[in-house]
Scaffold this motif. Sequence first.
Motif, PDB file in Angstrom:
ATOM      1  N   SER A   5      -1.979   0.954   5.755  1.00  8.84           N
ATOM      2  CA  SER A   5      -2.214   1.272   7.161  1.00  8.84           C
ATOM      3  C   SER A   5      -1.671   0.107   7.993  1.00  8.84           C
ATOM      4  O   SER A   5      -1.471  -0.999   7.471  1.00  8.84           O
ATOM      5  N   PRO A   6      -1.438   0.335   9.287  1.00 11.60           N
ATOM      6  CA  PRO A   6      -0.950  -0.773  10.122  1.00 11.60           C
ATOM      7  C   PRO A   6      -1.866  -2.003  10.069  1.00 11.60           C
ATOM      8  O   PRO A   6      -1.380  -3.132  10.010  1.00 11.60           O
ATOM      9  N   VAL A   7      -3.181  -1.796  10.064  1.00 15.44           N
ATOM     10  CA  VAL A   7      -4.111  -2.932  10.027  1.00 15.44           C
ATOM     11  C   VAL A   7      -4.001  -3.662   8.688  1.00 15.44           C
ATOM     12  O   VAL A   7      -4.006  -4.894   8.645  1.00 15.44           O
ATOM     13  N   GLU A   8      -3.879  -2.920   7.590  1.00 22.65           N
ATOM     14  CA  GLU A   8      -3.723  -3.553   6.274  1.00 22.65           C
ATOM     15  C   GLU A   8      -2.424  -4.352   6.206  1.00 22.65           C
ATOM     16  O   GLU A   8      -2.379  -5.439   5.630  1.00 22.65           O
ATOM     17  N   LYS A   9      -1.359  -3.801   6.801  1.00 19.13           N
ATOM     18  CA  LYS A   9      -0.065  -4.496   6.840  1.00 19.13           C
ATOM     19  C   LYS A   9      -0.184  -5.819   7.598  1.00 19.13           C
ATOM     20  O   LYS A   9       0.293  -6.860   7.139  1.00 19.13           O
ATOM     21  N   VAL A  10      -0.861  -5.801   8.753  1.00 19.40           N
ATOM     22  CA  VAL A  10      -1.061  -7.006   9.554  1.00 19.40           C
ATOM     23  C   VAL A  10      -1.914  -8.006   8.772  1.00 19.40           C
ATOM     24  O   VAL A  10      -1.583  -9.191   8.690  1.00 19.40           O
TER      25      VAL A  10
END
Length: 161
Positions: A5-10
């Motif tokens: 997910s975008p948050v996991e990527k960040v």
Amino acid sequence: MTVMSPVEKVKAFVQQYDPAIEPILFEQPLPTSEAAAEALGSEVGQIAKSILFRAGDQFALFVAAGDVKIHPKQVKAAFGSGKAKMASAEEVEKVTGYRVGAVCPFALQEEVPVFVDTSLRRFPVVYTAAGVAESLLPVTYAALLAMTKAVEIDAAAAPAS
């Protein structure tokens, strides 16, 4: 292969720099610097807004305090020439990998120059989006510069001609 997910990527990206940095997730979207500041109980200036600009087929990301307007001449100077304008929502998502209102200034889809405004320097901690509209990421100014490999600018000032 699992897709992050975008948050996991960040989170995976910032862990390389400082494992103590954790995204903060909220129940409601924080579409503006004002909404984010209200949710945090902070000053609007502490919210680091990330805005993608385009000049021709070139893109650059500008990160500034939530209470600062980025001067058009600074954007033009950063590109070197040509007429610069804000990228469309579709371009933002394609280039950054994030939707408008959730643009994190690092872990971008495409490599683009990043310019960080010195207006953020006045705060011990600033908050960037962390990939989704319900997220914020607390970082120091120094960490923001390191993670973005940014060029510092004074985005509110008109550059000398």
